[in-house]
Structures are given as structure tokens and as C-alpha cells.
Design an enzyme around this catalytic site. Structure first.
Site, PDB file in Angstrom:
ATOM      1  N   CYS A 173      41.117  48.797  38.562  1.00 36.71           N
ATOM      2  CA  CYS A 173      41.337  49.626  38.061  1.00 36.71           C
ATOM      3  C   CYS A 173      41.516  51.279  38.435  1.00 36.71           C
ATOM      4  O   CYS A 173      41.604  51.274  40.109  1.00 36.71           O
ATOM      5  CB  CYS A 173      39.958  50.544  37.050  1.00 36.71           C
ATOM      6  SG  CYS A 173      39.245  49.203  35.930  1.00 36.71           S
TER       7      CYS A 173
ATOM      8  N   ARG B 179      47.172  49.429  39.188  1.00 38.42           N
ATOM      9  CA  ARG B 179      46.149  49.199  38.931  1.00 38.42           C
ATOM     10  C   ARG B 179      45.357  48.566  38.371  1.00 38.42           C
ATOM     11  O   ARG B 179      44.153  48.070  38.791  1.00 38.42           O
ATOM     12  CB  ARG B 179      45.343  49.877  39.997  1.00 38.42           C
ATOM     13  CG  ARG B 179      45.706  50.603  41.549  1.00 38.42           C
ATOM     14  CD  ARG B 179      44.973  51.987  41.874  1.00 38.42           C
ATOM     15  NE  ARG B 179      43.840  50.839  42.262  1.00 38.42           N
ATOM     16  CZ  ARG B 179      42.862  50.147  42.660  1.00 38.42           C
ATOM     17  NH1 ARG B 179      43.870  50.388  44.010  1.00 38.42           N
ATOM     18  NH2 ARG B 179      41.835  50.380  43.123  1.00 38.42           N
TER      19      ARG B 179
ATOM     20  N   TRP C 298      41.628  48.232  34.038  1.00 36.99           N
ATOM     21  CA  TRP C 298      42.126  46.426  33.878  1.00 36.99           C
ATOM     22  C   TRP C 298      40.742  46.011  33.395  1.00 36.99           C
ATOM     23  O   TRP C 298      39.867  45.577  33.916  1.00 36.99           O
ATOM     24  CB  TRP C 298      42.624  46.116  35.289  1.00 36.99           C
ATOM     25  CG  TRP C 298      43.030  44.512  34.857  1.00 36.99           C
ATOM     26  CD1 TRP C 298      43.618  44.346  34.291  1.00 36.99           C
ATOM     27  CD2 TRP C 298      42.528  43.590  35.828  1.00 36.99           C
ATOM     28  NE1 TRP C 298      44.188  42.998  34.555  1.00 36.99           N
ATOM     29  CE2 TRP C 298      43.182  42.222  35.621  1.00 36.99           C
ATOM     30  CE3 TRP C 298      40.817  43.262  36.533  1.00 36.99           C
ATOM     31  CZ2 TRP C 298      42.773  41.444  35.767  1.00 36.99           C
ATOM     32  CZ3 TRP C 298      40.903  41.860  37.219  1.00 36.99           C
ATOM     33  CH2 TRP C 298      41.734  41.005  36.452  1.00 36.99           C
TER      34      TRP C 298
ATOM     35  N   ASN D 230      35.761  52.484  38.980  1.00 34.55           N
ATOM     36  CA  ASN D 230      36.445  51.247  39.223  1.00 34.55           C
ATOM     37  C   ASN D 230      35.064  50.637  39.773  1.00 34.55           C
ATOM     38  O   ASN D 230      35.099  50.647  40.707  1.00 34.55           O
ATOM     39  CB  ASN D 230      37.280  50.970  39.634  1.00 34.55           C
ATOM     40  CG  ASN D 230      38.166  50.374  40.611  1.00 34.55           C
ATOM     41  OD1 ASN D 230      38.280  49.298  40.059  1.00 34.55           O
ATOM     42  ND2 ASN D 230      38.900  50.524  42.076  1.00 34.55           N
ATOM     43  N   GLY D 231      35.624  49.290  39.359  1.00 31.53           N
ATOM     44  CA  GLY D 231      34.539  47.691  39.600  1.00 31.53           C
ATOM     45  C   GLY D 231      33.893  47.951  39.168  1.00 31.53           C
ATOM     46  O   GLY D 231      34.521  47.520  38.266  1.00 31.53           O
TER      47      GLY D 231
ATOM     48  N   GLU E 122      55.847  30.184  47.416  1.00 33.24           N
ATOM     49  CA  GLU E 122      55.714  31.418  47.114  1.00 33.24           C
ATOM     50  C   GLU E 122      56.737  31.983  46.515  1.00 33.24           C
ATOM     51  O   GLU E 122      57.053  32.602  45.112  1.00 33.24           O
ATOM     52  CB  GLU E 122      56.337  32.154  48.689  1.00 33.24           C
ATOM     53  CG  GLU E 122      56.248  34.217  47.945  1.00 33.24           C
ATOM     54  CD  GLU E 122      55.531  34.430  47.231  1.00 33.24           C
ATOM     55  OE1 GLU E 122      53.886  34.188  47.315  1.00 33.24           O
ATOM     56  OE2 GLU E 122      55.009  35.461  47.043  1.00 33.24           O
TER      57      GLU E 122
ATOM     58  N   LYS F 146      56.161  33.623  42.618  1.00 37.89           N
ATOM     59  CA  LYS F 146      56.905  35.180  41.764  1.00 37.89           C
ATOM     60  C   LYS F 146      57.599  35.021  40.608  1.00 37.89           C
ATOM     61  O   LYS F 146      57.369  35.964  39.759  1.00 37.89           O
ATOM     62  CB  LYS F 146      58.359  35.281  42.745  1.00 37.89           C
ATOM     63  CG  LYS F 146      57.737  35.846  44.379  1.00 37.89           C
ATOM     64  CD  LYS F 146      58.243  37.426  43.871  1.00 37.89           C
ATOM     65  CE  LYS F 146      56.490  37.635  43.897  1.00 37.89           C
ATOM     66  NZ  LYS F 146      54.868  37.076  44.974  1.00 37.89           N
TER      67      LYS F 146
ATOM     68  N   GLU G 222      55.167  34.882  37.963  1.00 32.61           N
ATOM     69  CA  GLU G 222      53.806  35.399  37.201  1.00 32.61           C
ATOM     70  C   GLU G 222      54.885  36.598  36.811  1.00 32.61           C
ATOM     71  O   GLU G 222      54.288  37.815  36.150  1.00 32.61           O
ATOM     72  CB  GLU G 222      53.251  36.421  38.443  1.00 32.61           C
ATOM     73  CG  GLU G 222      54.585  37.016  40.225  1.00 32.61           C
ATOM     74  CD  GLU G 222      53.001  37.444  41.053  1.00 32.61           C
ATOM     75  OE1 GLU G 222      52.404  38.530  41.252  1.00 32.61           O
ATOM     76  OE2 GLU G 222      53.859  37.666  42.249  1.00 32.61           O
TER      77      GLU G 222
ATOM     78  N   HIS H 284      55.423  10.809  43.609  1.00 30.30           N
ATOM     79  CA  HIS H 284      54.163   9.773  43.036  1.00 30.30           C
ATOM     80  C   HIS H 284      54.000  10.394  42.210  1.00 30.30           C
ATOM     81  O   HIS H 284      52.276  11.267  42.430  1.00 30.30           O
ATOM     82  CB  HIS H 284      53.632  10.192  45.010  1.00 30.30           C
ATOM     83  CG  HIS H 284      53.545   9.789  45.831  1.00 30.30           C
ATOM     84  ND1 HIS H 284      53.850   8.698  46.094  1.00 30.30           N
ATOM     85  CD2 HIS H 284      53.753  11.017  47.144  1.00 30.30           C
ATOM     86  CE1 HIS H 284      53.803   8.651  47.553  1.00 30.30           C
ATOM     87  NE2 HIS H 284      54.732   8.909  48.338  1.00 30.30           N
TER      88      HIS H 284
ATOM     89  N   LYS I  59      47.364  44.270  40.108  1.00 27.85           N
ATOM     90  CA  LYS I  59      48.306  44.884  41.547  1.00 27.85           C
ATOM     91  C   LYS I  59      46.880  44.745  43.118  1.00 27.85           C
ATOM     92  O   LYS I  59      47.493  43.934  44.265  1.00 27.85           O
ATOM     93  CB  LYS I  59      49.674  46.204  42.273  1.00 27.85           C
ATOM     94  CG  LYS I  59      49.492  46.001  44.385  1.00 27.85           C
ATOM     95  CD  LYS I  59      50.586  45.362  44.103  1.00 27.85           C
ATOM     96  CE  LYS I  59      51.205  45.643  45.317  1.00 27.85           C
ATOM     97  NZ  LYS I  59      52.238  44.584  45.607  1.00 27.85           N
TER      98      LYS I  59
HETATM   99  C1  AGP Z   1      51.617  38.360  44.449  1.00 25.16           C
HETATM  100  O1  AGP Z   1      52.855  38.808  44.195  1.00 25.16           O
HETATM  101  C2  AGP Z   1      50.679  38.911  43.350  1.00 25.16           C
HETATM  102  N1  AGP Z   1      50.635  40.007  43.367  1.00 25.16           N
HETATM  103  C3  AGP Z   1      48.829  38.449  44.222  1.00 25.16           C
HETATM  104  O2  AGP Z   1      49.858  36.532  44.604  1.00 25.16           O
HETATM  105  C4  AGP Z   1      48.597  38.956  45.375  1.00 25.16           C
HETATM  106  O3  AGP Z   1      48.983  38.427  46.722  1.00 25.16           O
HETATM  107  C5  AGP Z   1      47.329  38.001  45.831  1.00 25.16           C
HETATM  108  O4  AGP Z   1      46.690  38.735  44.429  1.00 25.16           O
HETATM  109  C6  AGP Z   1      46.557  39.228  47.046  1.00 25.16           C
HETATM  110  O5  AGP Z   1      46.802  40.679  47.051  1.00 25.16           O
HETATM  111  P1  AGP Z   1      46.324  41.236  48.350  1.00 25.16           P
HETATM  112  O6  AGP Z   1      47.533  41.154  49.556  1.00 25.16           O
HETATM  113  O7  AGP Z   1      46.186  42.845  48.289  1.00 25.16           O
HETATM  114  O8  AGP Z   1      45.370  40.664  48.622  1.00 25.16           O
END
Ligand code: AGP
Length: 604
Positions: free
Chosen positions: A2, A27, A75, A99-100, A477, A481, A484, A500, A599
Site C-alpha cells: 500500500c 503501490r 492493495w 502499509n505492511g 521477460e 510483460k 502482466e 518435448h 509495483k
Molecule cells: C515486472 O514487470 C513486475 N512488476 C514484477 O515481476 C517485478 O519485477 C517483481 O515484483 C520484482 O519487483 P522488485 O524488482 O521491485 O523487487
């Protein structure tokens, strides 16, 4: 995860809180709320859903003028998104935002209910408010200290006491909290962008400290309750950098910032020549015998490329680990082991747990982090910052390519130190690192091509990526992208694995992106590509200009600028980021704040 904010000073607290929360929506954004203290009367307004719902409620609430308040964007972890589960939470004279995660909240809640306390929400946070009010006689600091001894878990808290009208108390453990210092005004936030419009000067609150913010000033108590003086830092980011600057989405802006981000990450470290690369941060490397490269999501994918580079240049065995798995495994650390911990935010809970594990085992940690002063940055033995600037979009782009650049520089430095890379080869790679920012600009210049490809395949149900070696890491990667932010199903396959099993998924019209940056594997990748073509796949082939095939056996081609293939993955990912972006835009998803994501995942 959050976002929390707080304000005390000369401007309208509500205005600052709303603007600050908007900067922290990345966040978490399933509900939001603020509370202002108007001369001892705490008024709270909160709403499920996006900020506009809260603003609508505030317009009707006709809040009295107030210069002290707190706010929260959520969140959800405990209790579904709803008005009642939104923060701030109150109990008696206490109102707070959190937050936590409080891991022992259920037991504490039960104890308090047995003492007659009545709860209204399903959140863990409400337990903190109830405990504070339970312990609060007439000393807020004492009540806070007593409450914290009862909590197990993570927290960043901003707390109001109704009989302390102009005062906010802030405290943290495992969750981030920074205190912005303006002229006669103090801002509290989970992250710096929330108050860059007010000030660039900030304090980092340490665990155990309590910040007491009153009438635009702040004082700090250490964990024993004694006044302590703290260092004032200045953010290297400016307000504009944390804004969209005319781009439709932060993600698009941040992709276009990749050349600058690469330049800011690479150039300071190569300025003194090849023999001094990373020497300031990596003073001595001869003790390193093995590396555990650890991260989550894209950070882990960057680690895959780091492994490939470090093993080939420095002959140091590396294992790439998913943080949430590694922390529960039984890593058999030995002398000479080190952990390379990769994290954009520096606050990811699973990665933080690996940091703690390594520290407990006495294993040195080299952190590759973007957020200056973040928890991982502060806890590591060595920090290699990615200098990408604020990355607001949930989907990482510029921070990911900067992470890979740092890993390549690290591989080169380790290889030079070990004399496992020839001088000639080292100079070729050094030169290629210099070229990356300019070559990234060339890749970005073909944006409309990537947009066209995205439009072509936007209605596909699945999209597969195939590649070998470092190209498979790029596939991982690229696939993440796409998934997500566009919500399209996608998978990344080691090209050699197709036969396989997974090739059974290929049928007429299924789009497959085949990546080939590695000359030695190109022939094999092309034959895998032809296998899927033969079964009806629509193939987008990605390769460098010097390797464009004479025979057009693909439906579409992404041509990369020629550069040393050891650093080409940094270029190869950009078109895939763009294809994911434009697919998401076409499919109408919220590009910067995709559903269910945040994020920085500061919960397990
Ligand atoms: C990547 O686009 C995502 N947002 C997610 O996989 C992110 O890389 C992952 O949560 C790690 O976050 P960080 O690099 O802040 O530790």
C-alpha cells in the site's frame, strides 16, 4: 503493498494527501482514504475503488480546513476491498494508516475482543488501532512503544491521536517510510514521488525510531525514546521525472527513458576506462567463488542474463533463484559464496527475506537496486544502483534493462579480475556497453512497427516466445510483460524444449515470437521456428540486421541494430516491451496499474 502519506504544515492537508496518494497509486489502488485533524476532531473520508471515488466523497463531505492529516491507498491483503476495510482505521482516540502485514493479528484481535473491544473491519490494521487505543492513557509515545512489542510482521504507520490535534506519529519496520522536509511543512510517505512537488529533502526513518511531526516540523526519537538527530538527504529525482511529461502512460514514458537510464547506469562506471569499471562499488572480488543471483519476476529474469554473462566471462558458477523459493529452501552456502539480490523497489518482501537469510548465514550480499535508500539497499554489503530514476509503471522496463547493464558490467569486471576474458574481448564488450544508449534510441525509433505487430495479434488467445540460451531469458521477460499488462496468455519456451511437449499447443494462426541474438544458436532456433511454421504458427522473428535471412520464412521481423551479441539482450527486450504495451492499450487494460498487481510486492 500500500501507499501511505501524511502532512503537517501551512497548506491544506486534504489537498496534499490526495495529490500524494495519486503519486503512490502504483503501490495499490483498490481503495483509498484520508483523515484530517481539525483542532482535535478527526474527520475520516474513505472509499472503495479508485481515487476518483474518494474525491467524489470528499467533494460531498465539505471537510473543514485542516493542516494535519494522513492518507492511504490500498492493495488488499486482509479483507476484501470495501469502504469499511479501507484505511484510515480508527479506535477510540486513535486513527492510523498502515502499509505492511501483521502476522499475529488474529491472536491479538481475539485477546482484544475478549476484553470487550468491538471490531468493525476484517483488516489486520484495525488491530493496531485498537491496541494503541487500549494502551493510550496520556502518552502517545509510550502507547506506541507498548503496541509495537505486541506486533509481529511488517508495518509503516502514520498515527493521529484526537487529543494531539496538530501531531502525527510515524514508525516503521520492514515497510518503507520517508519524511520529506519542506519550509515549515513536513510530508510523510511510503515513497519519495509523493512529496517531490513540495520538497526534495527527506529523512530516512530507521526501524525502531519514532518521528513526531507537528506544526510543520519533525523530531525523532530513537528506540530508547531519546531525541536523535538525523541526516537530511536530497533526492536526485525531480518532480517532472516522477510525472508523465505528456506521455499517455508512465510505461511508455519509461520505455523512452531507457536510453537515458542506460547512460546514467553505465557511463559513470566506465568513465575511468576498462580497468576501473565498477571499482568504486566492487572493491574486491577475488574471494567470490559462487554466486546465487536472486530476485522476483523481471528481476529474476535479469538474473538469468547475468548468469549467462558471468559464467561465460568470469567462469564463476551462478545459480539463479526465485526469491520466494530460495528463502524456504536449504541453500548450502560455502566459503566464497555471495548473493546478488536484484530488486527495483528494494522493498519486495521475498527478496528482503533472502537478504535476512544471507545475513544470518554470514553470506555477503551485493544488491542491484533502483530506489536509493530502500530497505534492501540499506541492508546489503554492496549496492550497485541502477540509476534509472523513478519507475512508476507497475511493469518494469527501464529498471530491468538497467539491471541487466549492471550485471554485464559486473561480469566484465569479474572476468578482468580473474583474467578469464581476453583483453581484446573485454574491450569489445566495453565498447558495446558504451554504444547501448544510442542503439536503444535506434530500436525505439521503430515504435510504430511494434505497434502494428501488437495490433495484428491483439485478439490472439495465446502468444508464445521461443529462444535458446540468453534468448530464452529474453523470452521469459517478454512473455511476462505481455501477460502482466495485456492479460493475454503467453509462455516462454526454451526452443529446444518445443518437441518435448509444448509444440502440441501450436495450431493455425498461433503467434510465436522467435528470438535470435546468439549467432552460435541461430541455425537451431531457425529450425525450431520452421517446426512451428509447419504447424500453422504466425512467426515474428527477431534478429540483428546482419543476420536478416535472405529467405523470408517468417510473417514479420524485428530487426535489431548490430551490436556485440553479449549485450544485445538489452536491445532485444525493448520491442517486446513495446508489443506488450500496445497490445495492452488495444485490449483496454490499465497499462500502468494492471489488475491484481502492485509495483512493489511488500507482502509474501
Ligand atoms: C515486472 O514487470 C513486475 N512488476 C514484477 O515481476 C517485478 O519485477 C517483481 O515484483 C520484482 O519487483 P522488485 O524488482 O521491485 O523487487
Amino acid at each position: 503493498m500500500c501507499g501511505i502519506v501524511g502532512y503537517s504544515g501551512k497548506r491544506s492537508a486534504a489537498d496534499f494527501l490526495i495529490n500524494g496518494l495519486k503519486k503512490l497509486e502504483y503501490r495499490g489502488y483498490d481503495s483509498a482514504g484520508i483523515a484530517v485533524n481539525c483542532g482535535g476532531k478527526i474527520v475520516t473520508v474513505k472509499a472503495e475503488g479508485r481515487m476518483e471515488n474518494l474525491e467524489r466523497k470528499l467533494a460531498q463531505a465539505a471537510l473543514p480546513e485542516a493542516f494535519c492529516g494522513i492518507g492511504h491507498t490500498r492493495w488488499a491483503t486482509h479483507g476484501e476491498p470495501s469502504d469499511i476495510n479501507s484505511h484510515p482505521h480508527s479506535a477510540g482516540r486513535v486513527t492510523l494508516v498502515h502499509n505492511g502485514i501483521i502476522e499475529n493479528y488474529a491472536k491479538r484481535k481475539q485477546h482484544l475482543e475478549e476484553k470487550g473491544r468491538v471490531f468493525v473491519s476484517q483488516t489486520d490494521t484495525e488491530v493496531i488501532a485498537q491496541l494503541l487505543d487500549y494502551y493510550y492513557a496520556d502518552n502517545p509515545v509510550e502507547a506506541i512503544q507498548k503496541t509495537l512489542t505486541k506486533l509481529r510482521g511488517s508495518y509503516a504507520l502514520a498515527i493521529l491521536f484526537s487529543d494531539r490535534p496538530d501531531t502525527i506519529y510515524a514508525v516503521r519496520k520492514d515497510s518503507p517510510l520517508v519524511i520529506g522536509k519542506g519550509k515549515d511543512e513536513i510530508c510523510i510517505a511510503s515513497d519519495i514521488p509523493a512529496f517531490l512537488s513540495v520538497t526534495k529533502d527527506y529523512y530516512l526513518l530507521e526501524e525502531g525510531e519514532i518521528a513526531i511531526v507537528r506544526n510543520g516540523d519533525v523530531r525523532f526519537l530513537d528506540e530508547w525514546g531519546n531525541e536523535t538527530v538525523k541526516q537530511l538527504n536530497t533526492a536526485t529525482w525531480n518532480f517532472e521525472e516522477a510525472e508523465k511529461c505528456g506521455y499517455k502512460h508512465f510505461m511508455l514514458k519509461e520505455m523512452h527513458e531507457e536510453p537515458k537510464s542506460l547512460k546514467n547506469t553505465i557511463y559513470p562506471r566506465i568513465a575511468d576506462g576498462i580497468d576501473h569499471i565498477l571499482e568504486k562499488e566492487l572493491a574486491s572480488t577475488e574471494s567470490i567463488r559462487r554466486l546465487y543471483i536472486v530476485g522476483c519476476g523481471s528481476a529474476m529474469h535479469a538474473g538469468l542474463l547475468g548468469k549467462s554473462a558471468i559464467e561465460s566471462l568470469a567462469h564463476i558458477p551462478c545459480s539463479v533463484e526465485i526469491a520466494s523459493e530460495f528463502r524456504y529452501g536449504t541453500p548450502l552456502f560455502a566459503d566464497g559464496d555471495a548473493v546478488v539480490l536484484i530488486s527495483q523497489s528494494g522493498e519486495t518482501a521475498d527478496s528482503l527475506a533472502v537478504l535476512k537469510l544471507a545475513r544470518e548465514k554470514g553470506v555477503p550480499v551485493i544488491a542491484i537496486v533502483n530506489v536509493v535508500g530502500s530497505s534492501i539497499a540499506r541492508g546489503a554489503d554492496i549496492v550497485l544502483y541502477t540509476n534509472a530514476g523513478p519507475e512508476i509503471a507497475v511493469a518494469t522496463t527501464k529498471a530491468y534493462t538497467a539491471q541487466v547493464a549492471v550485471l554485464y558490467m559486473m561480469a566484465l569486471r569479474l572476468g578482468i579480475d580473474r583474467k578469464t576474458v581476453s583483453r581484446e574481448r573485454a574491450e569489445q564488450i566495453f565498447e558495446a556497453l558504451k554504444q547501448l544508449p544510442e542503439k536503444a534510441e535506434e530500436v525505439l525509433a521503430n515504435e510504430t512497427e511494434y505497434q502494428r505487430m501488437a495490433t495484428t495479434y491483439r485478439n490472439s488467445h495465446d502468444l508464445f516466445f521461443i529462444g535458446r540460451g540468453q534468448d530464452w531469458a529474453i523470452c521469459c521477460e517478454g512473455s511476462l510483460k505481455l501477460k502482466e499488462i495485456s492479460y493475454m496468455h503467453s509462455e516462454a519456451y526454451a526452443a529446444g524444449e518445443l518437441k518435448h511437449g509444448t509444440i502440441s499447443l501450436i495450431e493455425e494462426g498461433v503467434p510465436v515470437i522467435a528470438i535470435s541474438t546468439t549467432a552460435a544458436l541461430r541455425e537451431k532456433t531457425i529450425s525450431n521456428l520452421k517446426e512451428v511454421l509447419a504447424r500453422g504458427a504466425h512467426v515474428i522473428y527477431e534478429c540483428p540486421a546482419s543476420a536478416v535471412p535472405e529467405q523470408k520464412f517468417y510473417h514479420d521481423i524485428i530487426v535489431l541494430p548490430d551490436i556485440d551479441e553479449s549485450v544485445m539482450p538489452i536491445l532485444a527486450i525493448i520491442p517486446l516491451q513495446m508489443i506488450a504495451y500496445y497490445t495492452a492499450v488495444d485490449r483496454g487494460s490499465d497499462v500502468d496499474k494492471p489488475r491484481n498487481l502492485a509495483k512493489s510486492v511488500t507482502v509474501e
